[in-house]
Design a protein around this motif. Structure first.
Motif, PDB file in Angstrom:
ATOM      1  N   ILE A 103      39.782   4.623  25.852  1.00 21.87           N
ATOM      2  CA  ILE A 103      38.814   5.083  27.123  1.00 21.87           C
ATOM      3  C   ILE A 103      38.261   3.592  27.850  1.00 21.87           C
ATOM      4  O   ILE A 103      37.544   2.899  27.081  1.00 21.87           O
ATOM      5  N   HIS A 104      38.320   3.484  29.155  1.00 20.66           N
ATOM      6  CA  HIS A 104      37.895   2.436  29.918  1.00 20.66           C
ATOM      7  C   HIS A 104      36.335   2.487  30.196  1.00 20.66           C
ATOM      8  O   HIS A 104      35.977   3.484  30.934  1.00 20.66           O
ATOM      9  N   ILE A 105      35.330   2.064  29.600  1.00 22.23           N
ATOM     10  CA  ILE A 105      33.985   2.367  29.748  1.00 22.23           C
ATOM     11  C   ILE A 105      33.722   1.761  31.033  1.00 22.23           C
ATOM     12  O   ILE A 105      33.823   0.822  31.250  1.00 22.23           O
ATOM     13  N   GLU A 106      32.718   2.715  31.771  1.00 20.12           N
ATOM     14  CA  GLU A 106      32.218   2.439  32.828  1.00 20.12           C
ATOM     15  C   GLU A 106      30.666   2.258  33.059  1.00 20.12           C
ATOM     16  O   GLU A 106      30.248   1.506  33.693  1.00 20.12           O
ATOM     17  N   ASP A 107      30.055   3.142  32.104  1.00 21.72           N
ATOM     18  CA  ASP A 107      28.727   3.191  32.094  1.00 21.72           C
ATOM     19  C   ASP A 107      28.343   3.557  30.505  1.00 21.72           C
ATOM     20  O   ASP A 107      29.035   3.980  29.998  1.00 21.72           O
ATOM     21  N   CYS A 108      27.312   2.602  29.992  1.00 18.79           N
ATOM     22  CA  CYS A 108      27.066   2.936  28.359  1.00 18.79           C
ATOM     23  C   CYS A 108      25.501   2.454  28.290  1.00 18.79           C
ATOM     24  O   CYS A 108      24.977   1.622  28.983  1.00 18.79           O
ATOM     25  N   VAL A 109      25.010   3.419  27.373  1.00 19.49           N
ATOM     26  CA  VAL A 109      23.435   3.218  27.119  1.00 19.49           C
ATOM     27  C   VAL A 109      23.460   3.357  25.708  1.00 19.49           C
ATOM     28  O   VAL A 109      24.198   3.876  25.051  1.00 19.49           O
ATOM     29  N   THR A 110      22.584   2.528  25.098  1.00 19.04           N
ATOM     30  CA  THR A 110      22.183   2.696  23.645  1.00 19.04           C
ATOM     31  C   THR A 110      21.315   4.007  23.427  1.00 19.04           C
ATOM     32  O   THR A 110      20.447   3.927  24.284  1.00 19.04           O
ATOM     33  N   ILE A 111      21.279   4.522  22.439  1.00 18.98           N
ATOM     34  CA  ILE A 111      20.413   5.686  22.084  1.00 18.98           C
ATOM     35  C   ILE A 111      20.203   5.520  20.702  1.00 18.98           C
ATOM     36  O   ILE A 111      20.833   5.079  20.022  1.00 18.98           O
ATOM     37  N   GLU A 112      19.366   6.439  20.371  1.00 15.39           N
ATOM     38  CA  GLU A 112      18.834   6.657  18.973  1.00 15.39           C
ATOM     39  C   GLU A 112      19.894   7.534  18.338  1.00 15.39           C
ATOM     40  O   GLU A 112      20.701   8.490  18.871  1.00 15.39           O
ATOM     41  N   GLN A 113      19.840   7.326  16.879  1.00 14.23           N
ATOM     42  CA  GLN A 113      20.745   8.006  16.109  1.00 14.23           C
ATOM     43  C   GLN A 113      20.293   9.505  16.218  1.00 14.23           C
ATOM     44  O   GLN A 113      19.026  10.132  15.793  1.00 14.23           O
ATOM     45  N   PRO A 114      21.214  10.582  16.562  1.00 21.34           N
ATOM     46  CA  PRO A 114      20.629  11.880  16.628  1.00 21.34           C
ATOM     47  C   PRO A 114      20.079  12.570  15.210  1.00 21.34           C
ATOM     48  O   PRO A 114      20.676  11.778  14.201  1.00 21.34           O
ATOM     49  N   GLU A 115      19.386  13.336  15.360  1.00 18.53           N
ATOM     50  CA  GLU A 115      18.844  13.789  14.252  1.00 18.53           C
ATOM     51  C   GLU A 115      19.838  14.707  13.280  1.00 18.53           C
ATOM     52  O   GLU A 115      19.818  14.663  12.044  1.00 18.53           O
ATOM     53  N   SER A 116      20.845  15.101  13.879  1.00 19.40           N
ATOM     54  CA  SER A 116      22.076  15.722  13.285  1.00 19.40           C
ATOM     55  C   SER A 116      23.281  15.108  13.899  1.00 19.40           C
ATOM     56  O   SER A 116      23.936  15.326  14.703  1.00 19.40           O
ATOM     57  N   PRO A 117      23.446  13.936  12.802  1.00 17.04           N
ATOM     58  CA  PRO A 117      24.606  12.938  13.693  1.00 17.04           C
ATOM     59  C   PRO A 117      26.077  13.462  13.329  1.00 17.04           C
ATOM     60  O   PRO A 117      26.902  12.916  13.709  1.00 17.04           O
ATOM     61  N   TYR A 118      26.290  14.465  12.406  1.00 21.83           N
ATOM     62  CA  TYR A 118      27.465  15.005  12.038  1.00 21.83           C
ATOM     63  C   TYR A 118      28.055  15.972  12.698  1.00 21.83           C
ATOM     64  O   TYR A 118      27.465  16.909  13.426  1.00 21.83           O
TER      65      TYR A 118
END
Length: 302
Positions: A277-292
């Protein structure tokens, strides 16, 4: 009247097991250990432990005048030379209870992914993906990567399944979508389909989230956006994810959760052809409450 210490200790352990499972349900920590579809089974186990605790209470105090007492479990109290082994057994049983109450649940991360094979596993998956291993629900959700969303309660439904007909219909619709939005519910369906029929998705836009995983063999602009897939419990967790190329990749540290939009292309890694995947947009997010991620059952009925 006689108080039996070992019988009281057994009763305490049964109560502790029941309380520990109930606590994991109450705090929502249980899904960090097992697939949510087993929640009912774990509740049953907690109730069963509590019933056994009540039964065990009847053995803590006896009113027999006999100088010798043998407990109802058939252990001969006269065999004092076995007591050393009994205490070892108690310590072994108490270990998961103590860790369950006092050791916080640790989310699987890049270090665990590396031990499980990391990017090497992804190359194996791209060669042979199994439907049974990577299926989840088929509902799509329109969302913007810059918005914050609460965890979808449908992800915690006890019974997650779809019919074979629904699964086939969803796959047919994928190549017609202008952008593949990989939510937790449809992630593994998209993942398997893209890996098996990559040519149908070259040039397509894709939106997904996961944690950063890097390998020494990667270029400085490469990383894997990873997720852990849990079939039954964390012991069988496996890595799924996509190799990406991104100019800002060097600034992202491992285990950072990001959500991206990019374009699907094809590359070769370790002699294996796989999607990139050639990334065009990226944001840092918090780890989800349900990460799996959790697979969904496919009913063969149409």
């Amino acid at each position: 009247m006689k108080f039996h210490f070992q019988q009281a200790l057994k009763a305490l352990m049964l109560l502790a097991f029941s309380a520990m499972i109930a606590s994991l349900h109450w705090t929502g920590e249980l899904t960090k250990f097992i697939n949510p579809k087993y929640e009912s089974l774990s509740k049953t186990a907690a109730i069963l432990f509590f019933v056994l605790f009540l039964v065990q209470l009847t053995r803590v105090i006896s009113f027999s005048k006999s100088p010798h007492h043998c407990d109802h479990a058939g252990q001969a109290c006269c065999s004092h030379h076995h007591h050393g082994y009994s205490w070892i057994a108690y310590l072994i049983i108490m270990t998961p209870i103590l860790t369950g109450f006092f050791v916080p649940a640790k989310i699987l991360d890049a270090a665990i992914a590396d031990k499980k094979g990391g990017a090497f596993i992804l190359t194996q998956q791209s060669q042979s993906s199994k439907i049974e291993d990577y299926l989840t629900s088929n509902e799509t959700i329109d969302e913007n990567i810059y918005d914050e969303h609460e965890a979808d309660p449908r992800l915690l439904e006890e019974k997650q399944e779809m019919t074979k007909k629904q699964y086939e219909r969803l796959k047919q619709q994928l190549s017609q979508k202008p952008i593949l939005k990989m939510t937790d519910k449809d992630y593994t369906i998209y993942y398997e389909e893209i890996n098996q029929n990559l040519v149908n998705y070259l040039g397509k836009k894709i939106q997904l989230k996961g944690f950063v995983l890097k390998e020494e063999s990667f270029t400085e602009k490469q990383l894997v956006i990873s997720r852990f897939l849990i079939t039954h419990c964390v012991a069988d967790a496996s890595i799924v994810g996509f190799l990406t190329e991104f100019p800002e990749a060097p600034s992202l540290t491992e285990d950072t959760w990001i959500e991206v939009v990019g374009t699907i292309s094809q590359t070769t890694y370790e002699g294996t052809s796989l999607p990139v995947i050639h990334i065009e947009d990226c944001v840092t997010i918090e780890q989800p409450e349900s990460p799996y991620l959790y697979p969904i059952n496919i009913r063969m009925s149409f």
